[in-house]
Design an enzyme around this catalytic site. Structure first.
Site, PDB file in Angstrom:
ATOM      1  N   LYS A 174      -2.590   0.634 -24.874  1.00 19.72           N
ATOM      2  CA  LYS A 174      -2.595   0.594 -26.198  1.00 19.72           C
ATOM      3  C   LYS A 174      -1.590   0.685 -27.143  1.00 19.72           C
ATOM      4  O   LYS A 174      -0.905  -0.165 -27.114  1.00 19.72           O
ATOM      5  CB  LYS A 174      -3.998   1.841 -26.407  1.00 19.72           C
ATOM      6  N   TYR A 226       0.821  -1.138  -0.092  1.00 19.60           N
ATOM      7  CA  TYR A 226       0.022  -0.125  -0.044  1.00 19.60           C
ATOM      8  C   TYR A 226       0.811   1.278   0.144  1.00 19.60           C
ATOM      9  O   TYR A 226       1.783   1.270   0.628  1.00 19.60           O
ATOM     10  CB  TYR A 226      -0.692  -0.047   1.301  1.00 19.60           C
ATOM     11  N   THR A 280      -3.745   6.334 -21.893  1.00 25.31           N
ATOM     12  CA  THR A 280      -3.623   4.777 -21.245  1.00 25.31           C
ATOM     13  C   THR A 280      -2.307   4.523 -21.671  1.00 25.31           C
ATOM     14  O   THR A 280      -1.635   4.970 -22.431  1.00 25.31           O
ATOM     15  CB  THR A 280      -4.900   4.030 -21.509  1.00 25.31           C
ATOM     16  N   GLU A 291      -0.662   4.742  -0.406  1.00 23.15           N
ATOM     17  CA  GLU A 291      -1.254   6.225  -0.734  1.00 23.15           C
ATOM     18  C   GLU A 291      -0.470   7.249  -0.592  1.00 23.15           C
ATOM     19  O   GLU A 291       0.380   7.569   0.438  1.00 23.15           O
ATOM     20  CB  GLU A 291      -2.562   5.872   0.024  1.00 23.15           C
ATOM     21  N   ARG A 337      -2.219  -2.315 -18.210  1.00 20.16           N
ATOM     22  CA  ARG A 337      -3.362  -1.362 -18.311  1.00 20.16           C
ATOM     23  C   ARG A 337      -3.273  -0.512 -17.224  1.00 20.16           C
ATOM     24  O   ARG A 337      -3.070  -0.617 -16.026  1.00 20.16           O
ATOM     25  CB  ARG A 337      -4.718  -2.419 -17.856  1.00 20.16           C
ATOM     26  N   ASP A 391      -6.651  13.608 -24.970  1.00 21.46           N
ATOM     27  CA  ASP A 391      -6.676  12.391 -24.506  1.00 21.46           C
ATOM     28  C   ASP A 391      -6.220  11.358 -25.709  1.00 21.46           C
ATOM     29  O   ASP A 391      -6.941  11.281 -26.639  1.00 21.46           O
ATOM     30  CB  ASP A 391      -7.870  11.851 -24.119  1.00 21.46           C
TER      31      ASP A 391
HETATM   32  N1  DSN Z   1     -12.385   0.919 -24.202  1.00 19.72           N
HETATM   33  C1  DSN Z   1     -11.567   1.607 -25.117  1.00 19.72           C
HETATM   34  C2  DSN Z   1     -11.425   1.532 -26.441  1.00 19.72           C
HETATM   35  O1  DSN Z   1     -11.573   0.480 -27.041  1.00 19.72           O
HETATM   36  O2  DSN Z   1     -11.445   2.585 -27.606  1.00 19.72           O
HETATM   37  C3  DSN Z   1     -11.594   3.135 -24.926  1.00 19.72           C
HETATM   38  O3  DSN Z   1     -11.703   3.354 -23.387  1.00 19.72           O
END
Ligand code: DSN
Length: 441
Positions: A231, A57, A228, A59, A237, A202
């Site tokens: 991707k 932990y 994120t 925080e 993730r 984003d």
């Molecule tokens: N779920 C993602 C996507 O597939 O584009 C976006 O958050």
């Protein structure tokens, strides 16, 4: 290559989960993963994720924790922060968001008061839920105004400007999830300046392309960047929030506001195994080989799009299936899945049917490119896709809403045994043998 994770304990003591992981390994290896937001992480990322860092932990932030015993965790998090700052040339980075949606909540909480106006591309036009969609926090607690794409499927900046002048948003999102064109951050900036809005990129979907130089970086134009990490960045993730020099100048308190919105605002303890894995993927993204990878993602998507009769300037293809019939997205997704090709059904701009029975599919090249596939393979894959999609012709979604669920159930039963699709699946399983998946034997 040997499997980077030793599953022996799991195999012995949790055989159910072990066998399901093995089953999923086969699916990931023998099929074509074409969901544009997915990827295959490296063995190194997997090992960091499977580490004992999950036990701790922490925080708070490095040097400012609510728990003892965080000397090592501080080093890991500081290292990840430094790598993010270096990779993006930004003065501040936060690497704790659990994923993209919580990160966008954190940003909105830091920038806006409840009921303030936020503006983003509508879901139907290829935006994200958290940019102001119905039922998302972004429209429940804030006043969401959506802008749209025009007839050419590109963002209509004239309409966006008019909407911004009318509604005076506090925050404008420049980001997409199903948009096959490059983004013009300069135009976004001009509009944001006109109305005094904070501009947030984003770039979750296209981060890998930005790092490769295939897309312009938003850094000179925006105040905050969210990405994120799982991707095109090819990490675990998770998500990162970064403040640009411009953002710092606009509001020197911005980083502190974001940290406060993260904790106690929206999250608890950071996922330290993920933070370590983020550091690993950032190390990988700083290597010259990653630039080649990002460039190849875009080259592959351009060829795939051309072969399918459309255009892509990104990592994804948004394919309208209206030529095949009415509301064919579900049927297209399922037929392709039966043939060993994983895609997702997707609305097309001005969707004529519904988001659940949409008229298109979304396909992408990031995961295929990780396996080493290039332009030649995209031509072959497009041929399989076109052949598989021929099998849905004549299977239109019923116009009557109440008949749709049963219709799809019957369609699935019928298509599951389709000989042509099963033949393609076999061919694909053979084809994929030449393209190893990192992290799987
Ligand atoms: N779920 C993602 C996507 O597939 O584009 C976006 O958050």
């Amino acid at each position: 290559m040997a499997n980077p994770i030793n599953y022996s304990a799991l195999k012995k003591n949790s055989p159910k989960i072990y066998s399901l992981i093995k089953k999923e390994e086969i699916r990931q290896k023998e099929g074509l993963e074409m969901i544009p937001s997915e990827n295959y992480v490296s063995a190194e990322v997997l090992q960091a994720l499977g580490s004992i860092l999950t036990n701790k932990y922490s925080e708070g932030f490095p040097g400012r924790r609510y728990y003892g015993g965080n000397e090592v965790i501080d080093e890991i998090e500081n290292y990840a922060i430094d790598l993010a700052k270096k990779l993006f040339s930004v003065p501040a980075a936060i690497v704790q968001p659990y994923s993209g949606s919580p990160a966008n909540l954190i940003i909105t909480m830091a920038v806006c008061e409840p009921k303030d106006v936020v503006m983003g591309l509508s879901l139907a036009s290829g935006g994200h839920l958290t940019h102001g969609a119905n039922l998302s926090f972004s429209s429940i607690f804030y006043k969401a105004v959506n802008y749209e794409v025009g007839k050419d499927w590109k963002i209509d900046f004239d309409a966006l400007e008019k909407l911004a002048i009318k509604h005076k948003p506090k925050l404008i999102w420049a980001g997409t999830t199903a948009y096959p064109f490059k983004l013009d951050y300069k135009k976004f900036r001009k509009i944001a300046d006109k109305v005094g809005a904070v501009l947030v990129a984003d770039c979750s979907h296209i981060t890998g392309l930005i790092i490769a130089g295939a897309h312009e970086s938003p850094v000179p134009y925006v105040d905050i960047i969210m990405t994120t990490t799982h991707k095109t960045l090819r990490g675990p993730r998770g998500a990162m929030i970064m403040v640009t020099d411009r953002g710092m100048k606009k509001d020197p308190e911005l980083k502190t506001k974001l940290e406060r919105a993260l904790i106690p605002g929206a999250q608890g303890g950071p996922h330290n195994h993920t933070t370590a894995a983020i550091a690993v993927c950032l190390e990988e993204a700083l290597k010259p080989s990653f630039k080649k990878y990002g460039e190849q993602i875009a080259k592959n998507a351009a060829v795939l799009a051309k072969e399918l009769g459309t255009i892509s300037e990104t990592h994804l293809v948004l394919l309208s299936l209206t030529d095949y019939g009415y509301g064919m997205g579900y049927q297209g997704q399922y037929a392709l899945e039966t043939a060993g090709i994983t895609v997702n059904k997707n609305s097309i701009p001005n969707e004529p049917v519904s988001p659940f029975y949409p008229s298109g599919i979304r396909l992408g090249t990031p995961a295929l490119t990780t396996r080493g596939m290039k332009e030649k393979e995209m031509v072959q894959i497009a041929a399989w896709i076109k052949e598989a999609l021929e099998e849905i012709r004549g299977h239109d979604t019923p116009k009557e809403k109440e008949q749709r669920a049963e219709y799809i159930r019957n369609f699935k039963k019928e298509i599951a045994g389709n000989k042509k699709l099963l033949r393609i699946k076999k061919e694909i399983a053979k084809f994929t043998e030449k393209f190893p998946v990192p992290g799987i034997d």
